[in-house]
Design a protein around this motif. Structure first.
Motif, PDB file in Angstrom:
ATOM      1  N   ILE A 455      49.237  38.181  33.309  1.00 42.02           N
ATOM      2  CA  ILE A 455      48.114  38.954  33.473  1.00 42.02           C
ATOM      3  C   ILE A 455      48.842  40.399  32.867  1.00 42.02           C
ATOM      4  N   ASN A 458      48.990  40.377  29.192  1.00 42.20           N
ATOM      5  CA  ASN A 458      47.205  40.289  28.788  1.00 42.20           C
ATOM      6  C   ASN A 458      46.953  41.853  28.648  1.00 42.20           C
ATOM      7  N   VAL A 484      44.697  31.509  31.199  1.00 43.64           N
ATOM      8  CA  VAL A 484      44.786  32.060  32.758  1.00 43.64           C
ATOM      9  C   VAL A 484      44.121  31.087  33.684  1.00 43.64           C
ATOM     10  N   LYS A 521      43.268  37.182  38.443  1.00 39.70           N
ATOM     11  CA  LYS A 521      42.224  36.416  37.436  1.00 39.70           C
ATOM     12  C   LYS A 521      41.071  37.596  37.161  1.00 39.70           C
ATOM     13  N   ASN A 524      42.097  40.139  34.984  1.00 42.26           N
ATOM     14  CA  ASN A 524      42.182  39.787  33.437  1.00 42.26           C
ATOM     15  C   ASN A 524      40.842  39.624  32.931  1.00 42.26           C
TER      16      ASN A 524
END
Length: 562
Positions: A455, A458, A484, A521, A524
């Motif tokens: 993450i 990203n 992910v 998540k 992200n």
């Protein structure tokens, strides 16, 4: 005309004059703002280059206030020293007199042609620069039209006994006249408009010359007051040049006021027309202040540096650094400022995310509080960027500029949401872990560490994409959503296997483990959103949507009867 009609006609003329001045300033700022700022940045290295740059830029821009705000923003960022900044302001004061000189000539007859040409040019194209040139011509035409109306409307006032009584009170009261004009100029934010108004009243024979000259002095003082007020909340270096300019103009007005009876014959020798005498005095006053103060500018610099010393306290990180108010007249520059501040906001979110893993690894409650306080900085920067873009959006932006403004706002909003997840969710989970003395199994901690690193990577990619707009990077960032999801699914599966094996640490920290994966998540998802505007511009999102629709239709056809 009766008194009410005269006041209404004069008020309408003044409003039209102010609007014309604003249109000219806005048009030039939008069309050439970036180039003018570069000239100031390059030339503001010594007092003589700075004086020339201030004169030239303000002669074009016709706003010493705008020039002062640009110089203040440069000084606040350490791009220009106090001495050349003050020299730029002296040049700017002289530059404001150029338009007054031109408009004092018999050019009012051109107002209909300028208005017509401006409207035609503005409506004939959607390109930004030609439209701004049309706006410029229209503004000039409105200024000339306003001057003609003011002169015509004040003709009956020559024989007004009431006005004569009021003006008689101002005779010999130069300080009051200066104060009145300074307040009017500060309210109008345009010394040019007030000087042109005084010129028009003098041309009508309404204002005696001595009173008109005192009002011109007040207009010059008021013109220096507006930038001082506008920079009141900025850093000390940004406040020095506007305050120094105000002090120099005040000193000039104090010296010039008792000399007005001696100056009047000199002005009459240059021109017998009252309007020309007013404008010549305006130019002469600013030239005289510049010639007197340029050799003394080091003393003025030391004085304002004493008035505004460098702040000893640490800089407040929640205050924006790049949201330059002076850049709002140039949308391209303003969008660049907002983007820079958005990147600074992204750096804070990145630091929060980096520290989050350390909090889970070390159970450091003090570090958790630092992460939570960092979210306050992110929230403050997001609010500042949002308000700055709202100010910018009041102007006329072209399609690309409007889209970029929306991109910046959406990106910063998603960064703010990511920061909130870290603050209100992940730090709450960290507090629960510390409070209940929970421990992850070595395998579980390794999974969280690996997912967190994914993450964080990203996040860095999303910041790079925000700056570069690279299509390949956008595709890669979107494709990593699948990575992910797969990583979360695999980590969850392995966790459930350890849970089934009955490992005590896994059982105790199970809900904590799964909640951390879920929140990372979610972060992200917010970060990936920066890729969609880039792909939208290339048409890839529409193509992908059509492909999904076609696939769904084909699947429906295959599953149908037959």
């Amino acid at each position: 005309m009766n008194g009410s009609e005269v006041l209404l006609a004069v008020g309408g003329g003044v409003a039209l004059l102010l609007w014309g001045v604003r249109m000219v300033r806005t048009a030039i700022g939008r069309a050439f703002g970036a180039e003018l700022r570069r000239v100031l940045a390059v030339c503001g290295r010594n007092r003589f280059l700075g004086f020339g740059a201030g004169l030239g830029v303000t002669a074009v821009l016709q706003s010493s206030t705008a020039t002062a705000l640009i110089v203040a923003s440069f000084a606040g960022r350490g791009l220009i020293a106090t001495v050349p900044a003050l020299a730029v302001m002296l040049g700017a004061d002289v530059g404001t007199t150029v338009a007054a000189q031109i408009l004092s000539l018999p050019v009012q007859m051109f107002s209909p042609a300028l208005v017509l040409a401006g409207v035609v040019l503005f409506m004939a194209t959607s390109a930004a620069r030609p439209r701004n040139m049309g706006r410029l011509l229209l503004g000039l035409g409105l200024m000339l039209l306003a001057l003609r109306q003011i002169v015509a409307a004040t003709e009956p006032l020559r024989d007004s006994q009431g006005l004569a009584t009021i003006l008689e009170m101002l005779h010999g009261e130069g300080l009051i006249a200066i104060l009145v004009a300074a307040i009017l100029t500060w309210l109008a934010h345009s010394s040019l408009a007030v000087v042109l108004l005084v010129m028009s009243l003098s041309a009508s024979g309404v204002l005696p010359l001595e009173v008109a000259l005192a009002l011109v002095l007040g207009a010059n003082v008021g013109g220096a007051l507006a930038p001082v007020m506008a920079t009141a909340g900025t850093a000390p270096p940004a406040r020095r040049a506007p305050m120094g300019n105000l002090l120099m103009r005040l000193a000039g007005a104090v010296v010039a006021l008792p000399l007005l009876p001696l100056i009047q014959p000199l002005l009459a020798h240059l021109s017998e027309a009252p309007a020309r005498q007013v404008v010549n005095f305006h130019t002469g006053f600013n030239l005289a202040v510049a010639l007197l103060m340029l050799p003394l500018i080091d003393l003025v610099a030391r004085l304002v540096e004493r008035l505004y010393p460098e702040a000893e306290a640490a800089e407040d990180p929640s205050r924006p650094r790049h949201l330059d108010q002076a850049a709002l007249d140039s949308p391209a520059d303003a969008l660049a400022c907002a983007a820079r501040e958005a990147m600074r906001m992204g750096d804070h979110v990145e630091r929060m995310l980096e520290r989050t893993m350390r909090v889970f690894e070390t159970d450091d409650a003090r570090l958790a509080r630092e992460v939570e306080s960092e979210d306050d900085v992110v929230d403050a920067l997001h609010e500042a960027i949002k308000l700055y873009l709202a100010q910018l959006n009041r102007q006329e932006l072209d399609g690309r500029q409007g889209a970029r403004s929306v991109e910046i706002l959406v990106f910063t909003t998603n960064l703010e949401h990511a920061g909130d997840i870290i603050d209100k969710n992940l730090m709450e989970l960290a507090a629960k872990k510390i409070r209940n003395k929970l421990r992850f199994s070595p395998a579980g901690l390794a999974e969280i560490r690996e997912f967190h690193a994914l993450i964080l990577e990203n996040l860095r990619r999303s910041l790079n994409l925000f700056v570069s707009g690279d299509v390949e990077l956008a595709r890669e960032l979107v494709s990593r959503k699948v990575v992910v999801r797969a990583a979360e699914r695999d980590a969850t599966q392995r966790h459930l296997e350890r849970l089934g094996a009955g490992r005590p640490e896994t059982i105790q920290s199970s809900s904590l483990h799964l909640d951390i994966l879920r929140d990372l998540k979610r972060i992200n998802s917010h970060l990936t959103s920066v890729a969609y505007p880039v792909l939208e511009r290339t048409g890839e999102l529409r193509r992908a949507a059509r492909e999904r629709e076609a696939a769904a239709e084909a699947l429906a056809g295959d599953s149908g009867p037959g």
